[in-house]
Scaffold this motif. Structure first.
Motif, PDB file in Angstrom:
ATOM      1  N   SER A 175      13.231  10.456 -28.928  1.00 17.62           N
ATOM      2  CA  SER A 175      12.132   9.742 -28.306  1.00 17.62           C
ATOM      3  C   SER A 175      10.832  10.576 -27.745  1.00 17.62           C
ATOM      4  CB  SER A 175      12.481   9.051 -27.568  1.00 17.62           C
ATOM      5  OG  SER A 175      13.900   7.194 -27.339  1.00 17.62           O
ATOM      6  N   VAL A 176      11.486  12.207 -26.791  1.00 15.80           N
ATOM      7  CA  VAL A 176      10.263  13.245 -26.642  1.00 15.80           C
ATOM      8  C   VAL A 176       9.798  13.913 -28.298  1.00 15.80           C
ATOM      9  CG1 VAL A 176      10.004  14.992 -25.916  1.00 15.80           C
ATOM     10  CG2 VAL A 176      11.487  13.720 -24.867  1.00 15.80           C
ATOM     11  N   PHE A 177      10.594  13.482 -29.688  1.00 15.08           N
ATOM     12  CA  PHE A 177       9.929  14.003 -30.779  1.00 15.08           C
ATOM     13  C   PHE A 177       9.050  12.865 -30.766  1.00 15.08           C
ATOM     14  CE2 PHE A 177      10.734  12.328 -35.120  1.00 15.08           C
ATOM     15  CZ  PHE A 177      10.466  13.323 -35.496  1.00 15.08           C
ATOM     16  N   ALA A 178       9.617  11.735 -31.155  1.00 17.54           N
ATOM     17  CA  ALA A 178       8.367  10.500 -31.507  1.00 17.54           C
ATOM     18  C   ALA A 178       7.345  10.423 -30.510  1.00 17.54           C
ATOM     19  CB  ALA A 178       8.983   9.392 -31.060  1.00 17.54           C
ATOM     20  N   PHE A 179       7.500  10.417 -29.241  1.00 20.98           N
ATOM     21  CA  PHE A 179       6.248  10.827 -28.299  1.00 20.98           C
ATOM     22  C   PHE A 179       5.450  11.544 -28.447  1.00 20.98           C
ATOM     23  CE2 PHE A 179       3.994  10.497 -23.522  1.00 20.98           C
ATOM     24  CZ  PHE A 179       3.604   9.114 -24.148  1.00 20.98           C
ATOM     25  N   ASP A 217       5.047   6.138 -36.019  1.00 23.96           N
ATOM     26  CA  ASP A 217       5.106   5.019 -35.150  1.00 23.96           C
ATOM     27  C   ASP A 217       6.003   5.504 -34.179  1.00 23.96           C
ATOM     28  OD1 ASP A 217       7.956   3.252 -35.766  1.00 23.96           O
ATOM     29  OD2 ASP A 217       7.784   4.311 -37.046  1.00 23.96           O
ATOM     30  N   PRO A 218       6.077   4.788 -33.065  1.00 19.16           N
ATOM     31  CA  PRO A 218       6.345   4.944 -31.825  1.00 19.16           C
ATOM     32  C   PRO A 218       8.057   4.721 -32.129  1.00 19.16           C
ATOM     33  CG  PRO A 218       4.750   3.436 -31.552  1.00 19.16           C
ATOM     34  CD  PRO A 218       5.247   3.530 -33.059  1.00 19.16           C
ATOM     35  N   SER A 219       8.640   3.884 -32.615  1.00 20.23           N
ATOM     36  CA  SER A 219       9.695   3.887 -32.610  1.00 20.23           C
ATOM     37  C   SER A 219      10.722   4.801 -33.446  1.00 20.23           C
ATOM     38  CB  SER A 219      10.357   2.465 -32.955  1.00 20.23           C
ATOM     39  OG  SER A 219       9.950   1.913 -33.811  1.00 20.23           O
ATOM     40  N   MET A 220      10.557   5.686 -33.840  1.00 15.39           N
ATOM     41  CA  MET A 220      10.508   6.742 -34.916  1.00 15.39           C
ATOM     42  C   MET A 220      11.581   7.555 -34.374  1.00 15.39           C
ATOM     43  SD  MET A 220       7.527   8.953 -36.344  1.00 15.39           S
ATOM     44  CE  MET A 220       7.527  10.710 -36.262  1.00 15.39           C
ATOM     45  N   GLY A 221      12.250   7.145 -33.705  1.00 15.72           N
ATOM     46  CA  GLY A 221      12.672   8.482 -32.128  1.00 15.72           C
ATOM     47  C   GLY A 221      14.372   8.539 -32.526  1.00 15.72           C
ATOM     48  N   PHE A 222      14.662   7.405 -32.430  1.00 18.59           N
ATOM     49  CA  PHE A 222      16.510   7.069 -32.271  1.00 18.59           C
ATOM     50  C   PHE A 222      17.176   7.627 -33.498  1.00 18.59           C
ATOM     51  CE2 PHE A 222      20.125   4.704 -32.631  1.00 18.59           C
ATOM     52  CZ  PHE A 222      20.834   5.449 -31.250  1.00 18.59           C
ATOM     53  N   ALA A 223      16.478   7.058 -34.338  1.00 14.40           N
ATOM     54  CA  ALA A 223      17.398   7.653 -36.221  1.00 14.40           C
ATOM     55  C   ALA A 223      16.768   9.134 -36.650  1.00 14.40           C
ATOM     56  CB  ALA A 223      16.020   7.011 -37.287  1.00 14.40           C
TER      57      ALA A 223
END
Lengths: 607, 381
Positions: free
Chosen positions: A41-45, A215-221
Motif C-alpha cells: 500500500s505504501v508502494f501504491a501511495f 491507480d490507488p489499488s495496485m498495492g496489494f498484488a
C-alpha cells in the motif's frame, strides 16, 4: 522473430520493481521481524503521490522523486509509531495484523484523496529506445535499472560503512544483544520503516514512469509479489531480495511467454514453493533460517483471560440458534449466514494456525476446492447436497495433505509464505483448468442446498443450516484440541525440536492438522457455493486467505470462540458501518487497528 | 447466437429519441413532492472497481435530478439508495436481502462484476424485485430468473459483431487476439474466434492476461512473431491502453479493434498516441447528432465539467428506463416488471424507442463505429 532474450529484458525490468519492494520488506523483516502487509500500500501511495506531484503540480522529475521519498519515509515512520511500536511487547503476530489494518486504511484513504481512477503518469523521460540485435532497450528501462542499482548501492554503503547502518545490522542480527550494547533499537526500527517505505515510494514512481499508469489499488498484488520475491531470496537478506525480485520477474516473463498470461500466479508461486522445498531458507538465506522461534507458541495468553460461565454460554447458544433466527429480519440473517460460513473457515484455520502453530495464508485455496467440488457434483453429477458436502471436505483434505507434504519441514514465516503460494496455486489452477471448472466462466445456477428431501430456500433455513454446520465444526475441532492429538499439536507449536525428541512424529501430525483444517474449510466452501449459487475463481483470492488468518489472530489464535468473534467483527463489520458510506472501509480499518492496539493478544483468551 | 440483432452504421434519428428530448426540455413543473419512489443501487463505490461506481453515480444522480425537476413520477420524487459492495459477492448478497426486505424499494440497479451480480440474483428473484443490470454483458445474467433485466448487449453479440468488423471494415485476415482471463474475456474470445474463422480469417495469436497485470511485453513479443495485421482487444480501458502502449514499445503493429469497454476518455488519456487508430463499436457516442443525446451531453458537461462516457450514459439511461417502467406499470415491484414485459416502445437515450426481448434484453441495438484520431474519438469512415 522474437528472440529468447526478449522475455529476459522484460523480466529484468519487472523484476526491478519487485526487487525494490522486496528490499524494503526484507529490511523491515530483518530489523523488526515482521512481515509488513502495508508495504504494498505504501508502494501504491508513493506511485499516486508521484503522479500528483508530477502531473498535477508539474514538479520536475528529481523534485517529484524527492517529494515522494520524503513523504513515504514519513509515512513509514508514522506506520511504525502508530501500528508497530505500541505492539513491541505483544505477541509477534499482532503487528502483522495491524499492518493489514494499515493497508486497508491507506488504500481507501488514497482512493479518497486521489480518486479511484487510474491516472496517467506524465512522460518524464524521453521515450527513445535502442535496438540491440533482437532486444529493444528504452531510456525508461535504463532509468529503472539505474535507480534500483543506485538505491541498492546507497543502501549498501549506508549499512556497511556508517555507524547507524552498523547498528541497524546489529539489531537485525540480534535485537537483545544490540540493546545491551546501547543501541536504540526502537529508533532503528523507525529508521528501517523510513528507508524501506522510501524504497517502496521510489518503486512506485518507477513503475508509474514505466507503465505510464497508476491507480490507488495496485498495492496489494505488488506487495504479495514483493513478499514472494523476498522469500525467494531469503527473508532478511538484502542482496537476496534483489536477486529474488529479478529472478521472479524473469521467471514470470518466460512463464507468461510460454504458457499464457493467466498462469502468471501459478508460475511465480510454483517456483517459490519449489525453491523453498529445496532450500528451506530461500536461495541466499541460511538453510536454518526457517528454524527460528515459532511465531505464536510461547507468546500466548499474556492478556486477561475471558471465561464464560456455563449459563452465559447457554445464553449465547440459545440466542444464536433460537432468538436471532426468530426476531432478526432477512437481511440480518443473510449477513449472519455469511458470517457463519466464514466462521467455519476461521475455525478450520484455528486448528492449523492456532493449535498446531502453522500460520497458513492459503486457506482460500481449500475453501475453493470445497466450493467447486460441491457445486460441480451437485450441478452436473446430480449428487444430493448432503453427500456432496462431505465429499467437498474430503477432496479438500486430500489435496491439502498432498500439497503440503513437500514443505512440512518449513517453519515460521517460510511456512506461511508457502501456504500463501499453495492457496494462490490452487486458485490459479481452477482458472486454468476450464475443462473441469469452467475456468474464468465460473459455475452458474448451482442448485440450492437440500437436506434429504427438504430444499433450503429461505434466509432462515440457510442460517440454520450454516449454524448447524458451524456447531458441528466447533464440536469436532474443540474435541480434537482437547484430545491426545491436540496435545501433540500444541507440543509441536510450542517447540518442534522438543516435540520430535519426545517421540511426536512432527511431519505426520502437521500434515494431519492441515488435512483436517482443509476438510472443515472445504465444508465451508460447499456452503458458500450453494449460498452464492455462482462461483468463479475471483471469489477465492489471497484476500480471503488473509481474511481467514486475520479472524483467527484477532480471535486469540487457538480459541474457537474468539475466532467466531473475529468472523463477526471482520465479516459483519463492513455491514455494521454501512451508514458511513464513503468512509465505511476507513472506519473498519481504524476499528481493526484499535482492536489490535488495545487487545494485541486477541479478543478472547482462555486457559 | 443472435448477433444479427445489432445493426451498425451512423445513427438514424429515432422517434423515441425525439420524445425523450421533448420531455427533457419540457417546462419545469413544481418540484415533485410526496412519498418518494425509491430504487436501490448495489455497486462498487469503494475498492478496486470504485472508478466505475463513481461514474455510475454521476449518471444516476443526474437522471434523478432531471426526473424530479420535471415533477417526478406522477408527482412523487425519485430517490436512490446507494449501497457499496466493492463488487464483492460477500457484500452484494446481504445488500440484495436488505433491498428485498425494504418495501419502499421497488427496483434495483447493479451490481458491476459477474460474481457480485449473479450471487445476488437468486435473492432478487425470490424477492420479486427487478434487478436491472447496466453492464452485465454475461448472457447468463438474465437467465438467472424472470426479474433479471439488462440493457447491456451480451458479450456474444459484441464479440460476433467485432469479428464482422475485423474482416469487413478493417479487412484483417490475420488477427492477434488479447483477452482478459475473466468470464467476459474468455467468452468473448471464443465467440470472436469462431465467427472470425467462419468469415475466413486466421487467428495468428491468442493471448490472455490477468486483470491485475501491468506488464504485457511477454505476450506482445510473442504475438509479434505471428505478424498479425489486426490486433483485437477484449480489455477494459485501463489494461487496454496499457497493452497498446507496450505494443508500441515492442514494435507490434497492425490495425486495432477494441471491445466497447475501452470506450472511455481515460483510454485516450492513458493510451496517448499508442491508441491512435483504434476502432470500436459503441452504443453511445457524444458526437451523435440526435437531439436527445446532444441534450444529455450538454447537461452532463455543464454539471460535471467533462464529457460523459458510456458508463455514465448507461447509468443515466438505466434510471430513466426504470422510471418509465414505474410510470407505466405503477409504482410497485410487479408494476415495473409488467411494464417491461409489455412495453413495445420504451423510450431511452441509448436505444431510441425499444422493447425487451424474450431474454429480457434489448431486442435491437444500433451501434456506431468510431475510431481514435489525434487523441479524440470520431466516427470511423
Amino acid at each position: 522473430m522474437t528472440s529468447l532474450l526478449d522475455p529476459l529484458v522484460t523480466g529484468l525490468i519487472n523484476g526491478n520493481a519487485y526487487a525494490l519492494i522486496a528490499l524494503g520488506l526484507s529490511l523491515i523483516f530483518g530489523v523488526a521481524d515482521l512481515v509488513n502487509f502495508a508495504h504494498g500500500s505504501v508502494f501504491a501511495f508513493g506511485a499516486m503521490l508521484g503522479w500528483y506531484f508530477a502531473a498535477v503540480l508539474h514538479w520536475p522529475l528529481p523534485v517529484a522523486m524527492l517529494g515522494v521519498i520524503v513523504c513515504t519515509a514519513l509515512l513509514g515512520v508514522v506506520i511504525e509509531r502508530v501500528a508497530v511500536r505500541p505492539l513491541a511487547r505483544a505477541p509477534r503476530i499482532a503487528p502483522l495484523l495491524s499492518t493489514v489494518a494499515v493497508a486497508l486504511i491507506l488504500d481507501r484513504a488514497s482512493q479518497l484523496i486521489f480518486t479511484p481512477e487510474t491516472q496517467l503518469f506524465p512522460n518524464l523521460l524521453p521515450r527513445a529506445a535502442w535496438q540491440l540485435g533482437d532486444i529493444r532497450i528504452s531510456v525508461t528501462d535504463l532509468a529503472m535499472l539505474g535507480v534500483t542499482l543506485t538505491s541498492l548501492l546507497l543502501l549498501w554503503f549506508f549499512l556497511a560503512h556508517t555507524r547507524l547502518g552498523r547498528a541497524l545490522r546489529a539489531t537485525a542480527q540480534d535485537r537483545d544483544a544490540a540493546l545491551q550494547m546501547g543501541v536504540n533499537a526502537g529508533g532503528l526500527e523507525a529508521l528501517a520503516f523510513a528507508i524501506s517505505s522510501a524504497l517502496a515510494g521510489i518503486g512506485g514512481v518507477l513503475v508509474g514512469m514505466y507503465y505510464r499508469n497508476v491507480d490507488p489499488s495496485m498495492g496489494f498484488a505488488a506487495g504479495i509479489e514483493g513478499f514472494a520475491a523476498a522469500t525467494l531470496g531469503g527473508l532478511g537478506n538484502l542482496p537476496g531480495a534483489v536477486v529474488g525480485g529479478l529472478l521472479l520477474g524473469v521467471i514470470e516473463s518466460y512463464g507468461v511467454t510460454w504458457f499464457g498470461g493467466s498462469t502468471r500466479g501459478m508460475i511465480a508461486f510454483g517456483v517459490l514453493v519449489l525453491v523453498l522445498w529445496l532450500r528451506p531458507g530461500g536461495l541466499f538465506g541460511s538453510p536454518n533460517a526457517g528454524f527460528t522461534e515459532p511465531m505464536t507458541g510461547t507468546f500466548f495468553g499474556r492478556g486477561r483471560p475471558v471465561t464464560l460461565k456455563r449459563w452465559q454460554l447457554a445464553a449465547i447458544v440459545a440466542f444464536a440458534f433460537v432468538v436471532l433466527p426468530l426476531v432478526a429480519n432477512a437481511y440480518v440473517l443473510r449477513v449472519a449466514t455469511i458470517v457463519a460460513i466464514f466462521a467455519i473457515l476461521g475455525v478450520s484455520l484455528t486448528l492449523v494456525a492456532g493449535t498446531a502453530g502453522l500460520m497458513s495464508i492459503g486457506q482460500a485455496g481449500f475453501f475453493a476446492i470445497g466450493a467447486y467440488t460441491s457445486a460441480l457434483l451437485v450441478k452436473y453429477q446430480a449428487w444430493p447436497f448432503w453427500l456432496a458436502l462431505p465429499a467437498a471436505g474430503l477432496l479438500s483434505a486430500i489435496c491439502a495433505a498432498v500439497l503440503i507434504s513437500p514443505v512440512l519441514k518449513l517453519r515460521g514465516h517460510y511456512a506461511a509464505i508457502v501456504t500463501l503460494g499453495l492457496g494462490a496455486i490452487v486458485t490459479a489452477a481452477i482458472l486454468n483448468l476450464p475443462s473441469i471448472t469452467n475456468g474464468p466462466l465460473g459455475v452458474t445456477a448451482i442448485p440450492p442446498p437440500s437436506v434429504f428431501s427438504f430444499v433450503i430456500v429461505t434466509p432462515r433455513d440457510y442460517y440454520w443450516l450454516a449454524m448447524a454446520l458451524l456447531a458441528i465444526a466447533i464440536v469436532v475441532v474443540s474435541a480434537l484440541q482437547r484430545s491426545h492429538l491436540g496435545r501433540a499439536w500444541r507440543a509441536i507449536r510450542e517447540d518442534e525440536v522438543a516435540a520430535q525428541a519426545s517421540g511426536v512424529t512432527v511431519a505426520s501430525y502437521k500434515s494431519l492438522a492441515f488435512a483436517i483444517g482443509a476438510f472443515v474449510a472445504g465444508v465451508a466452501g460447499s456452503l458458500l457455493a450453494h449460498q452464492y449459487m455462482y462461483l468463479n475463481p475471483e471469489i477465492f483470492g489471497v484476500d480471503i486467505s488473509v481474511l481467514a488468518l486475520t479472524m483467527v489472530v484477532l480471535g486469540g489464535m487457538s480459541n474457537i470462540a474468539g475466532t467466531i468473534l473475529g468472523a463477526i467483527v471482520l465479516v459483519g463489520g463492513p455491514e455494521l458501518f454501512r451508514p458511513l458510506h464513503d468512509v465505511r472501509i476507513l472506519a473498519y480499518g481504524l476499528l481493526l487497528l484499535l482492536l489490535i492496539r488495545y487487545r494485541p493478544q486477541g479478543l478472547w483468551i482462555y486457559r | 447466437m443472435s448477433h444479427e440483432r445489432i445493426a451498425i452504421g451512423r445513427r438514424r434519428v429515432v422517434l423515441g429519441g425525439l420524445a425523450t428530448a421533448a420531455a427533457l426540455s419540457a417546462p419545469r413543473f413544481a418540484q415533485a413532492a410526496g412519498e418518494p419512489i425509491v430504487y436501490g443501487v448495489s455497486g462498487p463505490f469503494s475498492g478496486d472497481r470504485a472508478a466505475y461506481g463513481a461514474v455510475w453515480k454521476k449518471g444516476m444522480d443526474m437522471a434523478v435530478d432531471e426526473i424530479n425537476a420535471a415533477g417526478g413520477i406522477k408527482g412523487r420524487p425519485v430517490q436512490l439508495i446507494y449501497q457499496d459492495t466493492q463488487s464483492d459477492p460477500k457484500q452484494s448478497v446481504p445488500v440484495a436481502q436488505k433491498f428485498v426486505d425494504d418495501p419502499k424499494i421497488i427496483a434495483e440497479l447493479g451490481d458491476f462484476s459477474s460474481a457480485a451480480s449473479m450471487a445476488a440474483s437468486p435473492i432478487y428473484e425470490r424477492g420479486k424485485l427487478v434487478q436491472f443490470g447496466l453492464t452485465n454483458s454475461d448472457p447468463k445474467f438474465t437467465k438467472g430468473g424472470d426479474y433479471m433485466w439488462s440493457t447491456a448487449p451480451t458479450m456474444q453479440m459484441d464479440a460476433a459483431l467485432m469479428a464482422n468488423i475485423a474482416t469487413k471494415q478493417l479487412n484483417g485476415r490475420n488477427a492477434a487476439v488479447f483477452y482478459q482471463a475473466s468470464d467476459w474475456g474468455d467468452t468473448s474470445q471464443k465467440v470472436f474466434v469462431e465467427q472470425y474463422k467462419a468469415l475466413g480469417g486466421k487467428v495468428a495469436a491468442l493471448e490472455n492476461y490477468l486483470l491485475t497485470d501491468k506488464d504485457f511485453h511477454a505476450i506482445l513479443a510473442k504475438a509479434r512473431q505471428a505478424n498479425p495485421d489486426v490486433l483485437v482487444l477484449f480489455s477494459y480501458y485501463t489494461d487496454g491502453a496499457l497493452l497498446l502502449q507496450q505494443a508500441q514499445d515492442v514494435g507490434l503493429k497492425g490495425r486495432i479493434l477494441a471491445a466497447t469497454s475501452c470506450y472511455s476518455n481515460k483510454f485516450l488519456d492513458l493510451g496517448g498516441s499508442a491508441v491512435d487508430g483504434t476502432v470500436m463499436s459503441v452504443l453511445f457516442f457524444p458526437d451523435d447528432p440526435r437531439p436527445a443525446i446532444q441534450t444529455f451531453v450538454t447537461n452532463y458537461q455543464k454539471r460535471y465539467g467533462e464529457k460523459p462516457d458510456q458508463y455514465g450514459a448507461r447509468a443515466y439511461d438505466a434510471v430513466k428506463i426504470i422510471a418509465w417502467g414505474t410510470e407505466h406499470g405503477g409504482p410497485t415491484r410487479e408494476g415495473i416488471r409488467k411494464a417491461f414485459l409489455s412495453g413495445e416502445t420504451i423510450p431511452s437515450l441509448l436505444f431510441g424507442s425499444f422493447k425487451f426481448d424474450g431474454e429480457r434484453r434489448v431486442a435491437h441495438y444500433d451501434e456506431a463505429l468510431i475510431t481514435v484520431k489525434g487523441s479524440k474519438f470520431t466516427y470511423y469512415t
